[in-house]
Motif scaffolding. Structure first.
Motif, PDB file in Angstrom:
ATOM      1  N   GLU A 133       0.809  -1.429  -0.233  1.00 42.19           N
ATOM      2  CA  GLU A 133       0.008  -0.181   0.159  1.00 42.19           C
ATOM      3  C   GLU A 133       0.916   1.261  -0.003  1.00 42.19           C
ATOM      4  O   GLU A 133       1.082   1.731   1.081  1.00 42.19           O
ATOM      5  CB  GLU A 133      -0.789   0.072   1.336  1.00 42.19           C
ATOM      6  CG  GLU A 133      -1.844   0.968   1.288  1.00 42.19           C
ATOM      7  CD  GLU A 133      -2.881   0.996   2.386  1.00 42.19           C
ATOM      8  OE1 GLU A 133      -4.227   0.582   2.380  1.00 42.19           O
ATOM      9  OE2 GLU A 133      -2.211   1.241   3.751  1.00 42.19           O
ATOM     10  N   SER A 192       2.891  -1.057   4.263  1.00 39.09           N
ATOM     11  CA  SER A 192       3.009   0.265   3.575  1.00 39.09           C
ATOM     12  C   SER A 192       4.327   0.604   3.098  1.00 39.09           C
ATOM     13  O   SER A 192       5.303   0.372   3.848  1.00 39.09           O
ATOM     14  CB  SER A 192       2.711   1.362   4.595  1.00 39.09           C
ATOM     15  OG  SER A 192       1.172   1.093   5.074  1.00 39.09           O
ATOM     16  N   ILE A 257       2.339   7.032   5.679  1.00 39.71           N
ATOM     17  CA  ILE A 257       2.191   5.482   6.154  1.00 39.71           C
ATOM     18  C   ILE A 257       2.400   5.557   7.757  1.00 39.71           C
ATOM     19  O   ILE A 257       2.679   6.451   8.331  1.00 39.71           O
ATOM     20  CB  ILE A 257       3.303   4.744   5.623  1.00 39.71           C
ATOM     21  CG1 ILE A 257       4.616   5.244   6.042  1.00 39.71           C
ATOM     22  CG2 ILE A 257       3.072   4.728   3.977  1.00 39.71           C
ATOM     23  CD1 ILE A 257       5.649   4.162   5.424  1.00 39.71           C
TER      24      ILE A 257
END
Length: 283
Positions: A133, A192, A257
């Motif tokens: 992500e 992340s 993040i």
């Protein structure tokens, strides 16, 4: 057994192919054109719109790297459902999905996004998987309407407010994380990838200043005006959706993040700083 890489000739897939091939792994490049030549990989024509194509490609695979193409969200939703159906049927040994900057959400208002549908489908599939992500890509700073301002006016223009902090990453950082996650089956869920602590547009301009040896300043622009020149390439609907996303993100305190789910902590992989990334870019 081989590693199946979607978008193998594109910005995200190509670095993953290169990294796996350099490590001596068997790689199959999944593309829309069977005549494409990809160094270090065999080529297989696969269409996201065909569950049968995807199932045949995934069956017996050691790993699959997935990311959804830029397209209208209606199409991306169909691709996500097809991909999940194929994974459930073919049951590859490992799947790594990059959200390409989208965020995985279980909120009722956003759970039907293509990214969330694919992530939820992986979670329910019983297949070993992880989700990368990222937030924003450093390569976006090489878009023609961005780099022209840097070269000609010493101004870095982008569609985020001044002082707004975000976790930027390179496509190369995504490839670093993906190659680790394809083998680290002990790590699952969201990972992340990006700078932590997050950095601002002014920090990015400072990196350009260092790289070029002259002062580059940052200037915030309206997202819809910024992305409008990309409409002929990406389509009006997809371009508008991206601009809307940037406008929504800009209303938040930041777009960072978290340390707990970062690649730095979970994988021991540290993303490139903007200066490190720029050192490898031909300006």
């Amino acid at each position: 057994m081989t590693y199946m890489i979607h978008g193998a000739t594109g910005a995200q897939g190509a670095p993953v192919v290169a990294a796996l091939a350099a490590a001596g792994k068997p790689v199959t490049a999944l593309t829309r054109n069977a005549d494409t030549v990809v160094d270090g990989a065999r080529v297989l024509a696969v269409d996201y719109s065909s569950t049968a194509d995807l199932t045949r490609a995934y069956r017996g695979a050691e790993g699959v790297f997935v990311h959804l193409p830029v397209a209208p969200e209606e199409d991306r939703l169909a691709f996500a459902h097809n991909t999940v159906a194929a994974i459930r049927e073919a049951r590859p040994a490992r799947v790594v999905f990059s959200t390409s900057g989208g965020l995985v959400s279980t909120d009722r208002d956003s759970a039907e996004s293509a990214v969330s549908v694919l992530a939820a489908g992986l979670a329910d599939s019983g297949v070993s998987h992880a989700v990368i992500e990222p937030r924003f890509y450093l390569e976006n700073l090489l878009l023609p309407n961005v780099i022209a301002g840097v070269r000609e006016e010493d101004v870095l223009r982008y569609s985020l407010p001044s002082g707004f902090r975000a976790s930027w990453a390179s496509h190369l950082d995504i490839a670093d994380a993906a190659t680790v996650l394809l083998e680290r089956t002990d790590i699952t869920g969201v990972v992340s990838v990006g700078q932590y602590p997050a950095i601002s547009g002014e920090d990015l301009a400072e990196a350009y200043s260092t790289r070029l040896g002259r002062t580059v300043t940052y200037e915030a622009t309206d997202p819809h005006a910024f992305f409008a020149p990309l409409a002929p390439m990406m389509g009006e609907q997809a371009t508008a959706a991206i601009a809307d996303m940037y406008r929504a993100v800009s209303t938040q305190p930041d777009h960072s993040i978290t340390a707990e789910r970062s690649a730095q902590k979970l994988l021991g992989v540290t993303p490139r700083t903007p200066s490190q990334w720029l050192a490898g870019v031909d300006l």
